[in-house]
Design a protein around this motif. Structure first.
Motif, PDB file in Angstrom:
ATOM      1  N   GLY A 133     -19.834   9.052  -8.876  1.00  0.00           N
ATOM      2  CA  GLY A 133     -19.978   9.261 -10.314  1.00  0.00           C
ATOM      3  C   GLY A 133     -20.004  10.733 -10.673  1.00  0.00           C
ATOM      4  O   GLY A 133     -20.458  11.111 -11.757  1.00  0.00           O
ATOM      5  N   ASP A 134     -19.492  11.573  -9.763  1.00  0.00           N
ATOM      6  CA  ASP A 134     -19.545  13.027  -9.932  1.00  0.00           C
ATOM      7  C   ASP A 134     -18.139  13.615  -9.985  1.00  0.00           C
ATOM      8  O   ASP A 134     -17.177  13.050  -9.457  1.00  0.00           O
ATOM      9  CB  ASP A 134     -20.298  13.670  -8.765  1.00  0.00           C
ATOM     10  CG  ASP A 134     -21.697  13.108  -8.603  1.00  0.00           C
ATOM     11  OD1 ASP A 134     -22.523  13.339  -9.504  1.00  0.00           O
ATOM     12  OD2 ASP A 134     -21.951  12.430  -7.588  1.00  0.00           O
ATOM     13  N   VAL A 135     -18.055  14.795 -10.591  1.00  0.00           N
ATOM     14  CA  VAL A 135     -16.800  15.551 -10.660  1.00  0.00           C
ATOM     15  C   VAL A 135     -17.035  16.920 -10.038  1.00  0.00           C
ATOM     16  O   VAL A 135     -18.034  17.583 -10.337  1.00  0.00           O
ATOM     17  CB  VAL A 135     -16.317  15.701 -12.121  1.00  0.00           C
ATOM     18  CG1 VAL A 135     -15.053  16.549 -12.178  1.00  0.00           C
ATOM     19  CG2 VAL A 135     -16.065  14.338 -12.752  1.00  0.00           C
ATOM     20  N   VAL A 136     -16.132  17.332  -9.143  1.00  0.00           N
ATOM     21  CA  VAL A 136     -16.210  18.665  -8.545  1.00  0.00           C
ATOM     22  C   VAL A 136     -14.835  19.314  -8.622  1.00  0.00           C
ATOM     23  O   VAL A 136     -13.814  18.627  -8.701  1.00  0.00           O
ATOM     24  CB  VAL A 136     -16.671  18.614  -7.068  1.00  0.00           C
ATOM     25  CG1 VAL A 136     -18.078  18.086  -6.963  1.00  0.00           C
ATOM     26  CG2 VAL A 136     -15.708  17.803  -6.228  1.00  0.00           C
ATOM     27  N   LYS A 137     -14.819  20.631  -8.595  1.00  0.00           N
ATOM     28  CA  LYS A 137     -13.560  21.367  -8.558  1.00  0.00           C
ATOM     29  C   LYS A 137     -13.226  21.742  -7.125  1.00  0.00           C
ATOM     30  O   LYS A 137     -14.061  22.287  -6.406  1.00  0.00           O
ATOM     31  CB  LYS A 137     -13.626  22.621  -9.430  1.00  0.00           C
ATOM     32  CG  LYS A 137     -13.320  22.364 -10.900  1.00  0.00           C
ATOM     33  CD  LYS A 137     -13.028  23.651 -11.642  1.00  0.00           C
ATOM     34  CE  LYS A 137     -12.544  23.350 -13.058  1.00  0.00           C
ATOM     35  NZ  LYS A 137     -12.205  24.601 -13.787  1.00  0.00           N
ATOM     36  N   ILE A 138     -11.992  21.417  -6.720  1.00  0.00           N
ATOM     37  CA  ILE A 138     -11.475  21.790  -5.411  1.00  0.00           C
ATOM     38  C   ILE A 138     -10.150  22.486  -5.649  1.00  0.00           C
ATOM     39  O   ILE A 138      -9.211  21.877  -6.185  1.00  0.00           O
ATOM     40  CB  ILE A 138     -11.269  20.567  -4.496  1.00  0.00           C
ATOM     41  CG1 ILE A 138     -12.563  19.747  -4.370  1.00  0.00           C
ATOM     42  CG2 ILE A 138     -10.777  21.005  -3.121  1.00  0.00           C
ATOM     43  CD1 ILE A 138     -12.382  18.448  -3.602  1.00  0.00           C
ATOM     44  N   GLY A 139     -10.062  23.754  -5.308  1.00  0.00           N
ATOM     45  CA  GLY A 139      -8.822  24.490  -5.513  1.00  0.00           C
ATOM     46  C   GLY A 139      -8.352  24.492  -6.949  1.00  0.00           C
ATOM     47  O   GLY A 139      -7.146  24.471  -7.216  1.00  0.00           O
ATOM     48  N   GLY A 140      -9.291  24.517  -7.892  1.00  0.00           N
ATOM     49  CA  GLY A 140      -8.940  24.581  -9.306  1.00  0.00           C
ATOM     50  C   GLY A 140      -8.685  23.254  -9.974  1.00  0.00           C
ATOM     51  O   GLY A 140      -8.537  23.188 -11.200  1.00  0.00           O
ATOM     52  N   LEU A 141      -8.632  22.151  -9.212  1.00  0.00           N
ATOM     53  CA  LEU A 141      -8.419  20.825  -9.783  1.00  0.00           C
ATOM     54  C   LEU A 141      -9.743  20.068  -9.855  1.00  0.00           C
ATOM     55  O   LEU A 141     -10.613  20.232  -9.001  1.00  0.00           O
ATOM     56  CB  LEU A 141      -7.417  20.023  -8.947  1.00  0.00           C
ATOM     57  CG  LEU A 141      -5.997  20.564  -8.844  1.00  0.00           C
ATOM     58  CD1 LEU A 141      -5.105  19.559  -8.118  1.00  0.00           C
ATOM     59  CD2 LEU A 141      -5.414  20.892 -10.214  1.00  0.00           C
ATOM     60  N   ARG A 142      -9.847  19.213 -10.872  1.00  0.00           N
ATOM     61  CA  ARG A 142     -11.040  18.389 -11.049  1.00  0.00           C
ATOM     62  C   ARG A 142     -10.871  17.079 -10.285  1.00  0.00           C
ATOM     63  O   ARG A 142      -9.960  16.299 -10.569  1.00  0.00           O
ATOM     64  CB  ARG A 142     -11.272  18.114 -12.541  1.00  0.00           C
ATOM     65  CG  ARG A 142     -11.774  19.310 -13.306  1.00  0.00           C
ATOM     66  CD  ARG A 142     -11.773  19.066 -14.807  1.00  0.00           C
ATOM     67  NE  ARG A 142     -12.552  17.893 -15.181  1.00  0.00           N
ATOM     68  CZ  ARG A 142     -13.866  17.874 -15.379  1.00  0.00           C
ATOM     69  NH1 ARG A 142     -14.566  19.004 -15.222  1.00  0.00           N
ATOM     70  NH2 ARG A 142     -14.502  16.779 -15.721  1.00  0.00           N
ATOM     71  N   PHE A 143     -11.757  16.859  -9.313  1.00  0.00           N
ATOM     72  CA  PHE A 143     -11.778  15.626  -8.526  1.00  0.00           C
ATOM     73  C   PHE A 143     -12.968  14.777  -8.999  1.00  0.00           C
ATOM     74  O   PHE A 143     -14.112  15.238  -8.975  1.00  0.00           O
ATOM     75  CB  PHE A 143     -11.953  15.922  -7.038  1.00  0.00           C
ATOM     76  CG  PHE A 143     -10.715  16.387  -6.329  1.00  0.00           C
ATOM     77  CD1 PHE A 143     -10.153  15.616  -5.313  1.00  0.00           C
ATOM     78  CD2 PHE A 143     -10.116  17.601  -6.649  1.00  0.00           C
ATOM     79  CE1 PHE A 143      -9.011  16.035  -4.641  1.00  0.00           C
ATOM     80  CE2 PHE A 143      -8.977  18.033  -5.981  1.00  0.00           C
ATOM     81  CZ  PHE A 143      -8.420  17.243  -4.973  1.00  0.00           C
ATOM     82  N   GLY A 144     -12.680  13.531  -9.405  1.00  0.00           N
ATOM     83  CA  GLY A 144     -13.733  12.610  -9.803  1.00  0.00           C
ATOM     84  C   GLY A 144     -13.913  11.526  -8.748  1.00  0.00           C
ATOM     85  O   GLY A 144     -12.926  10.973  -8.256  1.00  0.00           O
ATOM     86  N   PHE A 145     -15.170  11.223  -8.399  1.00  0.00           N
ATOM     87  CA  PHE A 145     -15.466  10.304  -7.297  1.00  0.00           C
ATOM     88  C   PHE A 145     -16.271   9.099  -7.772  1.00  0.00           C
ATOM     89  O   PHE A 145     -17.282   9.258  -8.456  1.00  0.00           O
ATOM     90  CB  PHE A 145     -16.254  11.023  -6.204  1.00  0.00           C
ATOM     91  CG  PHE A 145     -15.471  12.068  -5.466  1.00  0.00           C
ATOM     92  CD1 PHE A 145     -14.884  11.768  -4.245  1.00  0.00           C
ATOM     93  CD2 PHE A 145     -15.323  13.352  -5.982  1.00  0.00           C
ATOM     94  CE1 PHE A 145     -14.155  12.729  -3.551  1.00  0.00           C
ATOM     95  CE2 PHE A 145     -14.606  14.315  -5.295  1.00  0.00           C
ATOM     96  CZ  PHE A 145     -14.017  14.005  -4.071  1.00  0.00           C
ATOM     97  N   ILE A 146     -15.804   7.899  -7.380  1.00  0.00           N
ATOM     98  CA  ILE A 146     -16.514   6.651  -7.663  1.00  0.00           C
ATOM     99  C   ILE A 146     -16.603   5.845  -6.365  1.00  0.00           C
ATOM    100  O   ILE A 146     -15.576   5.508  -5.772  1.00  0.00           O
ATOM    101  CB  ILE A 146     -15.790   5.813  -8.728  1.00  0.00           C
ATOM    102  CG1 ILE A 146     -15.779   6.557 -10.064  1.00  0.00           C
ATOM    103  CG2 ILE A 146     -16.449   4.449  -8.877  1.00  0.00           C
ATOM    104  CD1 ILE A 146     -17.150   6.703 -10.699  1.00  0.00           C
ATOM    105  N   GLY A 147     -17.813   5.505  -5.945  1.00  0.00           N
ATOM    106  CA  GLY A 147     -17.997   4.783  -4.695  1.00  0.00           C
ATOM    107  C   GLY A 147     -18.246   3.307  -4.891  1.00  0.00           C
ATOM    108  O   GLY A 147     -18.405   2.803  -6.006  1.00  0.00           O
TER     109      GLY A 147
END
Length: 262
Positions: A133-147
């Protein structure tokens, strides 16, 4: 940027140790635990606790779809163990210690249905950021995670069960997806609800895909939707508008990460 993505590790710590080689980061989309090994009945947590012969019987009943007989047999196995929940938790901790200890690249991980996310913060280690349920930036892109995965309709977990898979109601899952907002890369354990992506051609059954993920893709058009869960899908990829939907593969046996570049 080069990011390697894996899912459905199911205990393959040796391959996981190599998964981040040459990558700026590693993304893990769940199912680290090897609970039932259907190719080596002596493996997995059930094999360790009950032996290969009992796991073979378990697998046969499951393949027949005999839910009543399967439930009865499984209960008889758990009844044979003193403090079954403690035995399972000890086995899970042992696997997680090996698996999380194997990663060598900065790692972003979300849990699958065959995971115990309540133990992740304690056991993940410094290289692993656990996300749900979190969003992080990796290399300038927004990655959203749902488990997690979707709970079958009408099924409710037993509070006293020795093993508690990470299953969520449709409403809970959809709300978590909606809470991500716009992302460039949508990362989940389960696929969006698209028939080509949810049907397993070896198991010959359809797994539950998420309508919430599908709606999110249609609304926000991320560059990628990445997932696992279905080990042998009818299609590994599906193009939905501007979004590349991709099953990253059954890592336990492929031992090959999906490579994302930008």
């Amino acid at each position: 940027m080069r990011v390697h993505v894996v899912s459905d590790v199911h205990g393959n710590a040796e391959a996981l140790a190599r998964a981040g080689d040459g990558a700026d980061a590693l993304v893990v989309l769940g199912d680290l635990i090897d609970f039932v090994d259907y190719t080596d009945y002596s493996g997995g947590i059930l094999g360790r606790l009950f032996g290969a012969d009992n796991v073979a019987t378990f697998a046969t009943l499951r393949s027949r779809g005999d839910k009543e007989a399967l439930a009865s047999f499984a209960q008889s196995l758990w009844n044979s163990v003193d403090e079954p929940r403690t035995a399972v938790d000890d086995a899970i901790r042992e696997q997680y210690a090996e698996l999380f200890g194997a990663v060598t690249a900065p790692t972003y991980a979300t849990p699958g249905n065959v995971d115990a996310p309540e133990l992740w913060k304690e056991l993940a280690g410094d290289l692993v950021e656990t996300l749900d349920g979190d969003v992080v930036k990796i290399g300038g892109l927004r990655f959203g995670f749902i488990g997690g995965a979707l709970r079958p309709p009408g099924a409710w977990p037993r509070r006293d069960a020795a093993w508690r898979p990470y299953l969520r109601t449709d409403e809970e899952f959809d709300a978590a997806v909606a809470g991500l907002g716009e992302v460039d890369v949508l990362c989940s354990h389960v696929p969006p609800d698209i028939a080509d992506l949810t049907y397993d051609v070896v198991a010959r059954r359809e797994e539950r895909g998420s309508a919430g993920l599908l709606d999110h893709i249609r609304r926000h058009c991320p560059r990628w939707s990445l997932f696992g869960h279905v080990h042998q899908p009818l299609a590994h990829r599906y193009r939905l508008g501007k979004t590349e939907c991709r099953n990253v593969g059954y890592f336990k046996y492929s031992a090959q990460p999906y490579v994302l570049r930008w």
